[in-house]
Design an enzyme around this catalytic site. Structure first.
Site, short mmCIF file in Angstrom:
data_model
loop_
_atom_site.label_atom_id
_atom_site.label_comp_id
_atom_site.label_asym_id
_atom_site.label_seq_id
_atom_site.Cartn_x
_atom_site.Cartn_y
_atom_site.Cartn_z
N VAL A 183 26.28 89.50 0.63
CA VAL A 183 26.79 89.37 2.01
C VAL A 183 28.17 88.75 2.11
O VAL A 183 28.78 88.82 3.19
CB VAL A 183 25.87 88.55 2.95
N TYR A 225 21.16 97.77 -1.00
CA TYR A 225 20.28 97.74 0.18
C TYR A 225 19.86 99.17 0.56
O TYR A 225 19.61 99.98 -0.33
CB TYR A 225 20.95 97.04 1.37
N TYR A 257 17.23 78.84 -5.19
CA TYR A 257 17.68 80.13 -4.65
C TYR A 257 19.04 80.00 -3.94
O TYR A 257 19.99 80.74 -4.22
CB TYR A 257 16.62 80.68 -3.70
N SER A 262 23.85 87.83 -2.99
CA SER A 262 22.80 88.65 -3.61
C SER A 262 23.15 89.21 -4.99
O SER A 262 22.26 89.65 -5.71
CB SER A 262 22.42 89.81 -2.69
N LYS A 270 21.20 87.72 -7.79
CA LYS A 270 19.78 88.06 -7.99
C LYS A 270 19.56 88.90 -9.25
O LYS A 270 18.50 88.84 -9.87
CB LYS A 270 19.26 88.83 -6.77
N1 GLN Z 1 21.96 83.99 0.36
C1 GLN Z 1 21.82 85.20 1.11
C2 GLN Z 1 20.52 85.21 1.89
O1 GLN Z 1 19.52 84.85 1.38
C3 GLN Z 1 21.90 86.38 0.20
C4 GLN Z 1 21.69 87.68 0.93
C5 GLN Z 1 22.61 88.77 0.52
O2 GLN Z 1 23.64 88.61 -0.13
N2 GLN Z 1 22.25 89.93 0.97
O3 GLN Z 1 20.47 85.57 3.03
#
Ligand code: GLN
Length: 324
Positions: free
Chosen positions: A278, A260, A208, A80, A83
């Protein structure tokens, strides 16, 4: 990349960075203990093997002097964290109006992979670009004729920001996520039904998953964060890579939803714009001063690196880094 770690005697850190270098190994070992209460993410099977009690950090200043400790050389995928930078590329491609008709600007209070509000809140656009629904919409906005071309543009942008032309995505992690992403696939199809998502759903998901799988070390994350700390200009090359206004937008999202549902808590305890992923990475920065990369794969129940959050809160409080 100038990579003068604290062990490099030819460029010893000065001032506050020297004070940090002295304390950092102890703070890191104290924070590492926290890893035992966390869990490595396993819903992407390929991530499950990460060393659960690894912890590393790199802090890089605008002169190119860095201080690292622990497992700073551990390679991990951005997940994430990426992003933030696809949002910036979409803003460069389409401007604020083009982006914010497709995705909102508010925290959700829901989990990062939730789809509940896409059904119940009109007009069904994702609440912000840092939750999965928002980031998937952003992937559809990246310019390029094919998914391959879009992914190559993303990679070129990330390579410029990280100052490393060899940056690449981890094929095994990409394939592992693509093969198991029932939830993200559901979100993407719902977005298509809501007419938010442009183009072929699987093509968008390819872009993505690939940017989530870009592989880095703490040094790369620190360098990318440094560009944000300097409002879009890489202080090590003098190149302006991102317009200042877009960096301001990205940093605001990092404060309001980068960690988050623990974003408020992190803002109170550390007081720094940050984005976690994550795989246990955290990108954060001290405006006008430092870019910071952290990795600690064991996550707490909010999905943030347990030991990484502890370490950043410790350092920020001790060094008085809060922006508030
Ligand atoms: N690639 C992960 C997902 O889409 C990214 C989520 C994350 O890092 N929180 O679930």
């Amino acid at each position: 990349m100038t990579d003068n770690h604290q062990t490099d005697r030819s460029h010893p850190p000065q001032g506050p960075l020297a004070a940090l270098a002295k304390e950092l190994p102890d703070w890191l070992e104290t924070s590492r203990i926290q890893a035992s209460s966390g869990r490595v993410a396993s819903y992407i099977p390929e991530l499950a093997g990460a060393p659960y009690n690894a912890l590393g950090i790199t802090v890089l200043d605008g002169q190119g002097v860095s201080v690292s400790a622990g497992d700073a050389e551990l390679r991990f995928t951005m997940q994430s964290i990426s992003k933030v930078f696809t949002l910036l590329l979409a803003l460069i491609d389409h401007g604020e109006d083009g982006v914010f008709t497709k995705v909102g600007m508010e925290p959700t209070g829901d989990d990062f992979n939730s789809m509940v509000k896409l059904e119940i809140v009109v007009p069904g656009i994702p609440f912000n670009p840092l939750i999965n629904a928002g980031a998937i919409s952003i992937s559809s906005l990246i310019k390029g004729a094919t998914p391959k071309e879009k992914s190559e543009r993303v990679l070129a942008f990330f390579r410029d920001l990280a100052g490393d032309s060899s940056l690449a995505y981890n094929e095994a992690v990409y394939r592992s996520e693509a093969a198991t992403a029932n939830r993200n696939r559901s979100i993407a199809y719902l977005l298509k039904a809501n007419r938010v998502l442009e183009g072929d759903v699987e093509d968008v998901l390819e872009v993505y998953f690939k940017h989530c799988a870009i592989e880095v070390t703490c040094g790369h994350i620190a360098r990318m964060a440094l560009v944000l700390a300097y409002d879009g200009t890489d202080p090590l090359t003098g190149r302006q890579l991102i317009p200042r206004r877009y960096v301001q937008i990205a940093k605001t999202f990092m404060i309001t939803c980068g960690m988050y549902n623990a974003s408020g808590e992190f803002a109170i305890r550390a007081g720094l714009p940050a984005k976690s992923g994550v795989s246990g990475g955290i990108l954060t920065l001290v405006p006008g001063r430092y870019g910071i990369g952290v990795v600690g794969p064991a996550l707490n129940d909010k999905g943030n690196s347990t030991a990484g959050v502890h370490l950043l809160e410790t350092i920020s409080q001790a060094m008085d880094w809060s922006i508030f």
